[in-house]
Design an enzyme around this catalytic site. Sequence first.
Site, PDB file in Angstrom:
ATOM      1  N   SER A  92       0.802  -1.222   0.000  1.00  0.00           N
ATOM      2  CA  SER A  92       0.000   0.000   0.000  1.00  0.00           C
ATOM      3  C   SER A  92       0.841   1.281   0.000  1.00  0.00           C
ATOM      4  O   SER A  92       0.479   2.238  -0.703  1.00  0.00           O
ATOM      5  CB  SER A  92      -0.958   0.009   1.197  1.00  0.00           C
ATOM      6  OG  SER A  92      -1.864  -1.050   1.070  1.00  0.00           O
TER       7      SER A  92
ATOM      8  N   THR B 169      -5.937  -2.708   8.272  1.00  0.00           N
ATOM      9  CA  THR B 169      -5.942  -4.093   7.807  1.00  0.00           C
ATOM     10  C   THR B 169      -5.819  -5.048   8.990  1.00  0.00           C
ATOM     11  O   THR B 169      -5.900  -4.614  10.154  1.00  0.00           O
ATOM     12  CB  THR B 169      -4.846  -4.282   6.724  1.00  0.00           C
ATOM     13  OG1 THR B 169      -4.950  -5.593   6.194  1.00  0.00           O
ATOM     14  CG2 THR B 169      -3.442  -4.065   7.251  1.00  0.00           C
TER      15      THR B 169
ATOM     16  N   LYS C  59      -9.388  -4.312  11.829  1.00  0.00           N
ATOM     17  CA  LYS C  59     -10.591  -3.745  11.191  1.00  0.00           C
ATOM     18  C   LYS C  59     -11.778  -3.699  12.167  1.00  0.00           C
ATOM     19  O   LYS C  59     -12.547  -2.738  12.175  1.00  0.00           O
ATOM     20  CB  LYS C  59     -10.971  -4.563   9.953  1.00  0.00           C
ATOM     21  CG  LYS C  59      -9.985  -4.395   8.801  1.00  0.00           C
ATOM     22  CD  LYS C  59     -10.453  -5.150   7.568  1.00  0.00           C
ATOM     23  CE  LYS C  59      -9.385  -5.144   6.504  1.00  0.00           C
ATOM     24  NZ  LYS C  59      -9.766  -5.821   5.277  1.00  0.00           N
TER      25      LYS C  59
ATOM     26  N   ASN D  33     -12.208  -0.347   7.213  1.00  0.00           N
ATOM     27  CA  ASN D  33     -10.856  -0.456   6.627  1.00  0.00           C
ATOM     28  C   ASN D  33     -10.301   0.905   6.207  1.00  0.00           C
ATOM     29  O   ASN D  33      -9.203   0.978   5.673  1.00  0.00           O
ATOM     30  CB  ASN D  33     -10.820  -1.442   5.454  1.00  0.00           C
ATOM     31  CG  ASN D  33     -11.265  -0.820   4.139  1.00  0.00           C
ATOM     32  OD1 ASN D  33     -12.044   0.131   4.133  1.00  0.00           O
ATOM     33  ND2 ASN D  33     -10.799  -1.364   3.039  1.00  0.00           N
TER      34      ASN D  33
ATOM     35  N   THR E  32     -13.844 -24.598   8.486  1.00  0.00           N
ATOM     36  CA  THR E  32     -14.537 -24.807   9.755  1.00  0.00           C
ATOM     37  C   THR E  32     -16.018 -24.487   9.529  1.00  0.00           C
ATOM     38  O   THR E  32     -16.395 -23.307   9.488  1.00  0.00           O
ATOM     39  CB  THR E  32     -13.949 -23.868  10.843  1.00  0.00           C
ATOM     40  OG1 THR E  32     -12.518 -23.969  10.809  1.00  0.00           O
ATOM     41  CG2 THR E  32     -14.453 -24.205  12.230  1.00  0.00           C
TER      42      THR E  32
ATOM     43  N   GLY F  41      -7.149 -11.131  -7.985  1.00  0.00           N
ATOM     44  CA  GLY F  41      -7.248 -10.393  -6.721  1.00  0.00           C
ATOM     45  C   GLY F  41      -6.804  -8.944  -6.825  1.00  0.00           C
ATOM     46  O   GLY F  41      -7.272  -8.080  -6.075  1.00  0.00           O
TER      47      GLY F  41
HETATM   48  P1  NAP Z   1      -9.258 -14.238   7.796  1.00  0.00           P
HETATM   49  O1  NAP Z   1     -10.250 -13.368   8.470  1.00  0.00           O
HETATM   50  O2  NAP Z   1      -8.104 -14.759   8.577  1.00  0.00           O
HETATM   51  O3  NAP Z   1     -10.065 -15.491   7.186  1.00  0.00           O
HETATM   52  C1  NAP Z   1      -9.402 -16.518   6.497  1.00  0.00           C
HETATM   53  C2  NAP Z   1     -10.405 -17.579   6.082  1.00  0.00           C
HETATM   54  O4  NAP Z   1      -9.696 -18.520   5.279  1.00  0.00           O
HETATM   55  C3  NAP Z   1     -11.022 -18.352   7.258  1.00  0.00           C
HETATM   56  O5  NAP Z   1     -12.359 -18.649   6.966  1.00  0.00           O
HETATM   57  C4  NAP Z   1     -10.171 -19.619   7.296  1.00  0.00           C
HETATM   58  O6  NAP Z   1     -10.896 -20.769   7.679  1.00  0.00           O
HETATM   59  C5  NAP Z   1      -9.819 -19.815   5.852  1.00  0.00           C
HETATM   60  N1  NAP Z   1      -8.555 -20.535   5.733  1.00  0.00           N
HETATM   61  C6  NAP Z   1      -7.362 -20.115   6.233  1.00  0.00           C
HETATM   62  N2  NAP Z   1      -6.410 -21.029   5.929  1.00  0.00           N
HETATM   63  C7  NAP Z   1      -7.034 -22.032   5.264  1.00  0.00           C
HETATM   64  C8  NAP Z   1      -6.580 -23.256   4.715  1.00  0.00           C
HETATM   65  N3  NAP Z   1      -5.295 -23.610   4.792  1.00  0.00           N
HETATM   66  N4  NAP Z   1      -7.477 -24.051   4.106  1.00  0.00           N
HETATM   67  C9  NAP Z   1      -8.782 -23.705   4.024  1.00  0.00           C
HETATM   68  N5  NAP Z   1      -9.280 -22.557   4.540  1.00  0.00           N
HETATM   69  C10 NAP Z   1      -8.400 -21.725   5.146  1.00  0.00           C
HETATM   70  O7  NAP Z   1      -8.624 -13.491   6.550  1.00  0.00           O
HETATM   71  P2  NAP Z   1      -9.323 -12.414   5.586  1.00  0.00           P
HETATM   72  O8  NAP Z   1      -9.159 -11.055   6.113  1.00  0.00           O
HETATM   73  O9  NAP Z   1     -10.694 -12.875   5.272  1.00  0.00           O
HETATM   74  O10 NAP Z   1      -8.397 -12.521   4.295  1.00  0.00           O
HETATM   75  C11 NAP Z   1      -8.338 -13.742   3.581  1.00  0.00           C
HETATM   76  C12 NAP Z   1      -7.615 -13.553   2.268  1.00  0.00           C
HETATM   77  O11 NAP Z   1      -8.328 -12.637   1.457  1.00  0.00           O
HETATM   78  C13 NAP Z   1      -6.234 -12.921   2.423  1.00  0.00           C
HETATM   79  O12 NAP Z   1      -5.282 -13.919   2.596  1.00  0.00           O
HETATM   80  C14 NAP Z   1      -6.038 -12.140   1.142  1.00  0.00           C
HETATM   81  O13 NAP Z   1      -5.300 -12.910   0.211  1.00  0.00           O
HETATM   82  C15 NAP Z   1      -7.445 -11.947   0.629  1.00  0.00           C
HETATM   83  N6  NAP Z   1      -7.769 -10.507   0.651  1.00  0.00           N
HETATM   84  C16 NAP Z   1      -7.592  -9.832  -0.509  1.00  0.00           C
HETATM   85  C17 NAP Z   1      -7.879  -8.493  -0.560  1.00  0.00           C
HETATM   86  C18 NAP Z   1      -7.678  -7.756  -1.859  1.00  0.00           C
HETATM   87  O14 NAP Z   1      -7.720  -6.520  -1.831  1.00  0.00           O
HETATM   88  N7  NAP Z   1      -7.506  -8.440  -2.964  1.00  0.00           N
HETATM   89  C19 NAP Z   1      -8.351  -7.821   0.578  1.00  0.00           C
HETATM   90  C20 NAP Z   1      -8.539  -8.557   1.761  1.00  0.00           C
HETATM   91  C21 NAP Z   1      -8.231  -9.904   1.782  1.00  0.00           C
HETATM   92  P3  NAP Z   1     -11.204 -21.147   9.209  1.00  0.00           P
HETATM   93  O15 NAP Z   1     -12.441 -20.382   9.550  1.00  0.00           O
HETATM   94  O16 NAP Z   1     -11.403 -22.610   9.163  1.00  0.00           O
HETATM   95  O17 NAP Z   1      -9.991 -20.721   9.999  1.00  0.00           O
END
Ligand code: NAP
Length: 562
Positions: free
Chosen positions: A246, A296, A300, A325, A433, A523
């Site tokens: 960023s 981030t 948040k 955010n 989960t 993404g």
């Molecule tokens: P988060 O709140 O930590 O949620 C992650 C989710 O992914 C949870 O539901 C988790 O499942 C699941 N997960 C994690 N590891 C896994 C695995 N090995 N196998 C299967 N499921 C898994 O994270 P978040 O804020 O939602 O962000 C998630 C992703 O979104 C980031 O890594 C990023 O790449 C992407 N993102 C992109 C943008 C963009 O601007 N493009 C913005 C924000 C986020 P459980 O519930 O089982 O733990």
Amino acid sequence: MNTTQLCVSLTVIDAAQVARDSAQARDAGADIVELRIDALTRESQVAPVVAAAALPCIVTCRPTWEGGKSGLCDDARADLLLAAIQARAAYVDIEDKSAAAWRVAKRLHKMGDDRPTKLISSMHRFEPCGDDFFAGDDPRSSVEADVLKVALMVPDIHYVLYLMCLKDLWKCQLVLLSMGEAGRISRILAPKTGAFLTFAALDARSATAPGQIAVAEMIQDYRFKKIGLNTKVFGVVGHPIGHSLSPALHNAAFDATGYDGVYVPMDVQPGDSAFVEFLKAAMGVRMLDITGLSVTIPHKENALRELLAKGGEVDAMARRIGAVNTILIESPLDEDPGSVPDSPEADAPDDVFDDNVGLPLRLREIKVDPTLKLHGYNTDCPAILDAITHALSIPRDQLRGRKVAVLGAGGAARAAVAGLTLHGAVVTVLNRTPERARALATDFTTPELPVRAAALTDLAGASFDIIINTTPLGMHPDIDASPFDIAMPALTPDTVVFDTVYNPLRTKLLAQAQAAGARTIAGIEMFLRQAAAQFELFTKLPAPIDVMRQVIEKKLAVKDGL
Ligand code: NAP
């Protein structure tokens, strides 16, 4: 105008290396070099290295007891610095309150005010500071120096902000540094305090102090030379934050639009209380003009809570998602410079150090200006919706009735479900989960539009119009992972597969979807849109989206080795 000099610190080996490295520093944009002669032992070695420098130089021989490598006694180190004075070095740096400092200072003062060499008196504290900052020591110099350098290890970013506003404690030219990761911003924002200089490393591998940033990064990514007393400060608040793209993105956008702003990483430790302390400091230290924040992981939800607690205005979508955010800190001063009372810092007494151990008086006096207004937004959700509608060339209302699978049940999934259900999409949340999928589905289920929940493995063979991956599967460095390796859905040329993971640019999931003939959204489309929306909230200017795209593609292509 930025009068703060950018100094590259060089560990001296010999004259040839000094000539080479100082020329490299000069070409990268440095104004001055520090020659760390810790390894030298003889006076005759000093003049050749001073003469070899391609820029004016500061000569420093730091002893082991002050974080350096020189094992010489104070007298021998003073002899080396006297040799540097003889060689007409621009500055010599000596540890305050050392015996060597007295000898060097005495010699310089005898030479009169128009001597070619000036004295920097420096003080370093490598133990993380507490609320009293200087552990009871008097931080004022014991010798009459031309420049004072004070470097403190800081445990948390709010100390960095407070420390910067103590600059008037020292009635002389000042180099005020917070060391450590949290202190990185004190190096970038030094021109905001009118500091005499700040330090940078020659390149990413050669930092001589914790938190030092490479000179090219300071100039290109942080537009150091353009930062001045009136520059507005923005930042990304999260943890960890060191690798965030960023800053490069927003700073390039400031450059492209001519906006006088700088955007820095703000590493705030996990936990609600760390966020609360940070926001208090960001709002209290007004001389820094902290105007806008991207928020981030993991803050948040903390941001939403704190904004509501402080009576901030939070937009409806951020409330619906339960996460903020983007924060704007708005001051009436921005519209009418005459309308705001003086900040508490401006009125602080000359002698701000109390005899009692504890916060310096000035810090205890810092109060948040009651005229400041906080605003909270969530730009993730519109970015997800816009990435989809743009790829499909449809307005948002045509999302109604589309079958969407959201993989994951974390923050990004929440933003997706909140937006999609608002526009009538039929959403199923599939998560590793399943209980978390159920909880998310329940939050957005209405009698007219239920949201379904399932296990991630239930994706196998299922068909959807749109599949959105919000899990980190496939994200750098684990680029060989993909949710489709866990369960492969039925894909047709009409299926849209959207991977919110943007690092790498082309994930394994996108490659698998393309191979099966499906349409894809990368993404970066979300990342760019949420950043562009933040830029517009921050500056009230149209975002230079093409410039932002180029920056992010270049950064990620370099990471991908493309
Ligand atoms: P988060 O709140 O930590 O949620 C992650 C989710 O992914 C949870 O539901 C988790 O499942 C699941 N997960 C994690 N590891 C896994 C695995 N090995 N196998 C299967 N499921 C898994 O994270 P978040 O804020 O939602 O962000 C998630 C992703 O979104 C980031 O890594 C990023 O790449 C992407 N993102 C992109 C943008 C963009 O601007 N493009 C913005 C924000 C986020 P459980 O519930 O089982 O733990």
